[in-house]
Design a protein around this motif. Structure first.
Motif, mmCIF file in Angstrom:
data_model
loop_
_atom_site.group_PDB
_atom_site.id
_atom_site.type_symbol
_atom_site.label_atom_id
_atom_site.label_comp_id
_atom_site.label_asym_id
_atom_site.label_seq_id
_atom_site.Cartn_x
_atom_site.Cartn_y
_atom_site.Cartn_z
ATOM 1 N N THR A 29 70.531 14.377 58.702
ATOM 2 C CA THR A 29 69.889 14.242 60.005
ATOM 3 C C THR A 29 69.229 15.557 60.413
ATOM 4 O OG1 THR A 29 71.907 14.850 61.205
ATOM 5 C CG2 THR A 29 71.515 12.494 60.835
ATOM 6 N N LEU A 30 68.200 15.404 61.236
ATOM 7 C CA LEU A 30 67.519 16.534 61.836
ATOM 8 C C LEU A 30 67.514 16.296 63.334
ATOM 9 C CD1 LEU A 30 65.637 19.083 61.568
ATOM 10 C CD2 LEU A 30 63.746 17.452 61.694
ATOM 11 N N ASP A 31 67.960 17.290 64.096
ATOM 12 C CA ASP A 31 67.940 17.202 65.554
ATOM 13 C C ASP A 31 66.755 18.019 66.058
ATOM 14 O OD1 ASP A 31 70.342 15.654 65.988
ATOM 15 O OD2 ASP A 31 71.456 17.424 65.347
ATOM 16 N N ILE A 32 65.960 17.408 66.935
ATOM 17 C CA ILE A 32 64.802 18.060 67.525
ATOM 18 C C ILE A 32 65.038 18.175 69.023
ATOM 19 C CG2 ILE A 32 62.326 17.904 68.008
ATOM 20 C CD1 ILE A 32 62.060 16.209 65.469
ATOM 21 N N ARG A 33 65.046 19.411 69.523
ATOM 22 C CA ARG A 33 65.089 19.627 70.977
ATOM 23 C C ARG A 33 63.681 19.991 71.399
ATOM 24 N NH1 ARG A 33 68.509 24.214 72.507
ATOM 25 N NH2 ARG A 33 66.580 25.314 72.867
ATOM 26 N N ALA A 34 63.157 19.294 72.404
ATOM 27 C CA ALA A 34 61.769 19.491 72.802
ATOM 28 C C ALA A 34 61.644 19.498 74.315
ATOM 29 C CB ALA A 34 60.901 18.370 72.222
ATOM 30 N N LYS A 35 60.497 19.983 74.768
ATOM 31 C CA LYS A 35 60.144 19.890 76.177
ATOM 32 C C LYS A 35 59.187 18.708 76.295
ATOM 33 C CE LYS A 35 58.492 23.575 78.227
ATOM 34 N NZ LYS A 35 57.603 24.547 78.891
ATOM 35 N N GLU A 36 59.437 17.872 77.309
ATOM 36 C CA GLU A 36 58.629 16.679 77.508
ATOM 37 C C GLU A 36 58.183 16.621 78.960
ATOM 38 O OE1 GLU A 36 59.654 12.519 75.854
ATOM 39 O OE2 GLU A 36 60.534 12.610 77.848
ATOM 40 N N ASP A 37 56.938 16.264 79.198
ATOM 41 C CA ASP A 37 56.414 16.119 80.548
ATOM 42 C C ASP A 37 56.454 14.652 80.955
ATOM 43 O OD1 ASP A 37 55.755 18.837 80.532
ATOM 44 O OD2 ASP A 37 53.766 18.439 79.720
ATOM 45 N N PHE A 38 56.674 14.402 82.239
ATOM 46 C CA PHE A 38 56.625 13.053 82.772
ATOM 47 C C PHE A 38 56.188 13.134 84.223
ATOM 48 C CE2 PHE A 38 60.744 14.586 83.930
ATOM 49 C CZ PHE A 38 61.060 13.973 85.127
ATOM 50 N N LEU A 39 55.779 12.012 84.767
ATOM 51 C CA LEU A 39 55.370 11.956 86.175
ATOM 52 C C LEU A 39 56.562 11.520 87.018
ATOM 53 C CD1 LEU A 39 51.858 10.273 85.936
ATOM 54 C CD2 LEU A 39 52.383 12.676 86.311
ATOM 55 N N ASP A 40 56.845 12.283 88.090
ATOM 56 C CA ASP A 40 57.917 11.884 88.998
ATOM 57 C C ASP A 40 57.387 10.846 89.990
ATOM 58 O OD1 ASP A 40 56.480 13.249 90.937
ATOM 59 O OD2 ASP A 40 57.981 14.812 91.242
ATOM 60 N N SER A 41 58.215 10.461 90.956
ATOM 61 C CA SER A 41 57.835 9.418 91.909
ATOM 62 C C SER A 41 56.656 9.831 92.794
ATOM 63 C CB SER A 41 59.039 9.032 92.771
ATOM 64 O OG SER A 41 59.500 10.165 93.481
ATOM 65 N N ASN A 42 56.368 11.125 92.887
ATOM 66 C CA ASN A 42 55.225 11.616 93.665
ATOM 67 C C ASN A 42 54.002 11.890 92.787
ATOM 68 O OD1 ASN A 42 56.688 11.612 96.097
ATOM 69 N ND2 ASN A 42 57.629 13.568 95.525
ATOM 70 N N ASN A 43 54.024 11.391 91.550
ATOM 71 C CA ASN A 43 52.953 11.617 90.577
ATOM 72 C C ASN A 43 52.725 13.087 90.274
ATOM 73 O OD1 ASN A 43 52.363 8.975 89.913
ATOM 74 N ND2 ASN A 43 51.014 8.722 91.668
ATOM 75 N N MET A 44 53.781 13.872 90.319
ATOM 76 C CA MET A 44 53.730 15.281 89.934
ATOM 77 C C MET A 44 54.272 15.388 88.505
ATOM 78 S SD MET A 44 52.536 16.822 92.604
ATOM 79 C CE MET A 44 52.832 18.506 92.162
ATOM 80 N N VAL A 45 53.644 16.253 87.709
ATOM 81 C CA VAL A 45 54.098 16.456 86.337
ATOM 82 C C VAL A 45 55.341 17.347 86.357
ATOM 83 C CG1 VAL A 45 53.516 17.379 84.066
ATOM 84 C CG2 VAL A 45 51.786 16.182 85.412
ATOM 85 N N ILE A 46 56.418 16.846 85.782
ATOM 86 C CA ILE A 46 57.694 17.552 85.704
ATOM 87 C C ILE A 46 58.077 17.656 84.224
ATOM 88 C CG2 ILE A 46 60.134 17.493 86.381
ATOM 89 C CD1 ILE A 46 58.281 17.715 88.763
ATOM 90 N N SER A 47 58.673 18.777 83.836
ATOM 91 C CA SER A 47 59.141 18.949 82.461
ATOM 92 C C SER A 47 60.643 18.762 82.398
ATOM 93 C CB SER A 47 58.795 20.349 81.952
ATOM 94 O OG SER A 47 57.407 20.495 81.828
ATOM 95 N N ARG A 48 61.085 18.243 81.282
ATOM 96 C CA ARG A 48 62.518 18.081 81.041
ATOM 97 C C ARG A 48 62.789 18.333 79.567
ATOM 98 N NH1 ARG A 48 62.455 11.600 82.022
ATOM 99 N NH2 ARG A 48 61.008 11.110 80.349
ATOM 100 N N GLU A 49 64.031 18.647 79.263
ATOM 101 C CA GLU A 49 64.427 18.844 77.878
ATOM 102 C C GLU A 49 64.920 17.512 77.329
ATOM 103 O OE1 GLU A 49 67.959 21.252 76.082
ATOM 104 O OE2 GLU A 49 66.315 22.636 76.575
ATOM 105 N N VAL A 50 64.451 17.164 76.140
ATOM 106 C CA VAL A 50 64.863 15.929 75.476
ATOM 107 C C VAL A 50 65.313 16.264 74.064
ATOM 108 C CG1 VAL A 50 63.375 14.385 76.824
ATOM 109 C CG2 VAL A 50 62.495 15.447 74.749
#
Length: 159
Positions: free
Chosen positions: A112-133
């Motif tokens: 197995t290979l584990d990939i930790r990445a930063k991902e952007d998504f839109l919150d409820s106010n349509n603002m771009v937020i980053s999270r770790e996945v």
């Protein structure tokens, strides 16, 4: 404003919202990927933004993860492809993952290979937020021969 234009003004944000919901859900699903064939495995090299490598010592497999341009750079934009080399074999897979950037690669037990990445998504106010996945890539060795399929799934956060 005529009724057609009013309907279009309603429809576009509605469809975009549904598209973002499904884009977020699609990465939550596990999927099996078959290796690219022929020239497809080389054509991705023209749009490589970054490259990351890991080696599984006990089997000797060399893993390269490519961040390929092609998505929306304001919202992720790095499509992930993976290449695994083992015993004179090499396969390239399109993983179906779209992230902002890779933070860390680590190898795990049972191929197995584990990939930790930063991902952007839109919150409820349509603002771009980053999270770790985190994602886990499973690859398969059968009698020390690399198979042409991988399995991609969400993974618990990597410490």
């Amino acid at each position: 404003m005529d009724p057609c234009n009013r309907f279009r003004m309603f429809l576009v944000p509605f469809v975009m919202g549904i598209a973002f919901i499904f884009a977020d859900v699609s990465q939550a699903l596990a999927l099996r990927c078959t290796a690219l064939s022929g020239d497809d495995r080389y054509s991705i090299l023209y749009t490589v933004q970054a490259m990351h490598q890991a080696k599984i010592q006990r089997q000797g497999a060399l893993i390269t993860v490519f961040e390929i341009g092609g998505g929306d750079p304001a919202l992720n934009g790095a499509l992930l492809y993976i290449r695994i080399e083992h015993n004179d074999q090499a396969f390239v897979w399109k993983t179906g993952l779209n992230v902002h950037s890779i933070q860390q690669l680590s190898t795990g037990p049972e191929n197995t290979l584990d990939i930790r990445a930063k991902e952007d998504f839109l919150d409820s106010n349509n603002m771009v937020i980053s999270r770790e996945v985190s994602y886990k890539i499973h690859f398969y060795l059968n009698n020390d021969t690399l198979e042409d399929a991988i399995f991609v799934e969400n993974s618990p956060k990597i410490n």
